[in-house]
Design a protein around this motif. Structure first.
Motif, short mmCIF file in Angstrom:
data_model
loop_
_atom_site.label_atom_id
_atom_site.label_comp_id
_atom_site.label_asym_id
_atom_site.label_seq_id
_atom_site.Cartn_x
_atom_site.Cartn_y
_atom_site.Cartn_z
N THR A 149 40.02 48.38 11.45
CA THR A 149 40.18 49.83 11.56
C THR A 149 39.95 50.45 10.21
OG1 THR A 149 41.67 51.65 12.13
CG2 THR A 149 42.70 49.65 11.25
N SER A 150 39.40 51.67 10.21
CA SER A 150 39.21 52.38 8.94
C SER A 150 40.33 53.38 8.75
CB SER A 150 37.87 53.11 8.98
OG SER A 150 37.82 53.96 10.10
N LYS A 151 41.34 53.34 9.66
CA LYS A 151 42.27 54.47 9.72
C LYS A 151 43.66 54.22 9.18
CE LYS A 151 39.49 55.65 13.63
NZ LYS A 151 39.38 55.66 15.09
P1 ADP Z 1 40.72 52.20 15.86
O1 ADP Z 1 40.24 53.48 16.49
O2 ADP Z 1 42.12 51.87 16.26
O3 ADP Z 1 40.48 52.15 14.38
P2 ADP Z 1 38.57 51.00 17.38
O4 ADP Z 1 38.37 49.63 17.88
O5 ADP Z 1 38.64 52.09 18.40
O6 ADP Z 1 39.88 51.00 16.50
O7 ADP Z 1 37.42 51.34 16.35
C1 ADP Z 1 37.25 50.49 15.22
C2 ADP Z 1 36.60 51.21 14.06
O8 ADP Z 1 35.23 51.50 14.35
C3 ADP Z 1 37.22 52.57 13.73
O9 ADP Z 1 38.34 52.44 12.86
C4 ADP Z 1 36.05 53.29 13.06
O10 ADP Z 1 35.98 52.93 11.68
C5 ADP Z 1 34.84 52.70 13.74
N1 ADP Z 1 34.33 53.61 14.81
C6 ADP Z 1 34.52 53.49 16.14
N2 ADP Z 1 33.92 54.48 16.83
C7 ADP Z 1 33.35 55.28 15.92
C8 ADP Z 1 32.57 56.50 15.99
N3 ADP Z 1 32.31 57.10 17.17
N4 ADP Z 1 32.14 57.04 14.82
C9 ADP Z 1 32.40 56.44 13.63
N5 ADP Z 1 33.11 55.31 13.50
C10 ADP Z 1 33.59 54.72 14.61
#
Ligand code: ADP
Ligand code: MG
Length: 361
Positions: free
Chosen positions: A78-80
């Motif tokens: 995750t980037s968050k």
């Molecule tokens: P989370 O939302 O809990 O971080 P996800 O599996 O939903 O985990 O997504 C993993 C990562 O992929 C996100 O943290 C983000 O960095 C990247 N990502 C996913 N969908 C998008 C998008 N539509 N635009 C940009 N980055 C995205």
């Protein structure tokens, strides 16, 4: 019994998929939340066959570079979130890094993405969670995720998909909720090439309510807005004789663009109406609250949607006053003889008995 083993990534993803992805609507929710987290201004959602054939979500958000694209299908990527301290103040929908790998593990997925400041983009294809190829491609900035043949590799679960219309109504419910939560973003939902929902980015809340709740109902709501320091409270509320029986459907609360449930807010709303709505009835209310993220804790459990305001008295009073003042300025006021049982329309002189209140579905 065999010896204890650490399960492989593929199996772990499929098990997690059982929790994250139980139907097409949950896939749509995760993908659109990712688009919102990426700062998208407009999100297009294309559904075929109630989502069982394909789900496509296209955004104009931040996009991903090649490295992020490969990482995003890894579990817990995750980037968050950087540390545990940030957990109760999380401002994004996602942070667990589970959704994309889970969805990928039960579908054929294609992600096409380009960061705004790069000239070319990348495209990845996976099948059952296995990355099949990654190529450089020319594409618009932002991200498009296509999810095809959901549950193709778990036939028992595919059998549990309901009719196209049923799955589609769940999807429309998800988009309605998110479009209400994020009035700044634009949303377009298309099913089998037919437009289902269309909301322009940044449109006034009355227009958003009209396109999502229907013009009839939305046209009867009055607006309220109050600010006090860094706390802002605004929204739309129904006259006291327009009610719903289901509190969850009637009362829609959003705190910093996140749908929440909260007793303090329910109390504040009902207090604003005084005795004007009968027992077991709830006015239709859309309430958006904004405040600095260090003044509210969010329960990060995704299904609970609870918040705790540090200054809950202040929030309560501002919501109550905001709605009560607008009500006082509206044509409706409580009748005297049978307090709480009737309201008068000041303009027409019409008397509305609360036990004959209109219940909207
Ligand atoms: P989370 O939302 O809990 O971080 P996800 O599996 O939903 O985990 O997504 C993993 C990562 O992929 C996100 O943290 C983000 O960095 C990247 N990502 C996913 N969908 C998008 C998008 N539509 N635009 C940009 N980055 C995205
Ligand atoms: Mg996510």
């Amino acid at each position: 019994m065999g010896s204890v083993k650490i399960m492989g990534e593929e199996l772990a993803n499929r098990i997690a998929a059982g929790e994250v992805v139980n139907r097409p609507a949950s896939v749509v929710k995760e993908l659109v939340e990712n688009s919102l987290d990426a700062g998208a201004g407009t999100i297009d959602i294309y559904i075929e066959r109630g989502g069982s054939r394909s789900i496509k979500v296209v955004d104009d958000g931040a996009g991903m570079d090649r490295e992020d694209l490969l990482l995003c299908l890894e579990r817990f990527a995750t980037s968050k979130l950087d540390d545990l301290d940030g957990l109760s103040r999380i401002g994004t929908y996602g942070f667990r890094g589970e959704a994309l790998p889970s969805i990928a593990s039960v579908s054929r997925m294609k992600i096409t993405t380009r960061p705004r400041d790069e000239i070319e983009g990348w495209q990845l294809e996976s099948k059952g969670g296995k990355v099949m190829r990654v190529d450089a491609v020319g594409c618009a900035p932002g991200t498009a995720v296509v999810v095809k043949d959901i549950f193709f590799n778990t036939p028992a679960r595919r059998k549990f998909l309901k009719s196209e219309q049923t799955e589609m109504s769940h999807i429309a419910g998800v988009i309605t909720k998110l479009a209400l939560a994020q009035p700044g973003a634009g949303f377009r939902l298309t099913h089998n090439n037919r437009k289902v929902i269309s909301c322009k980015p940044g449109e006034p809340m009355a227009e958003r309510a009209a396109s999502l709740l229907g013009k009839d109902l939305a046209g009867k709501l009055f607006s309220f807005a109050r600010t006090q320091g860094m706390l802002s409270v605004k929204g739309l509320a129904s006259p006291p004789h327009l009610v719903r029986r289901n509190a969850l459907k009637a009362l829609n609360f959003f705190v910093n663009n996140r749908p929440v449930r909260d007793r303090t807010l329910v109390h504040a709303v009902l207090a604003a109406y005084g005795g004007m709505v009968g027992e077991g009835s709830y006015p239709v209310v859309l309430l958006w609250i904004e405040l600095p993220s260090d003044q509210v804790d969010v329960n990060v459990h995704p299904s609970k949607q609870e918040v705790r305001f540090h200054k809950s008295r202040e929030v309560h009073d501002l919501v109550r006053q905001g709605i009560a003042d607008s009500l006082a300025g509206s044509p409706w006021l409580p009748g005297r003889q049978e307090k709480g049982r009737v309201v008068y329309d000041r303009v027409t002189g019409e008397v509305q008995r609360m036990d004959s209140a209109t219940v909207v579905e």
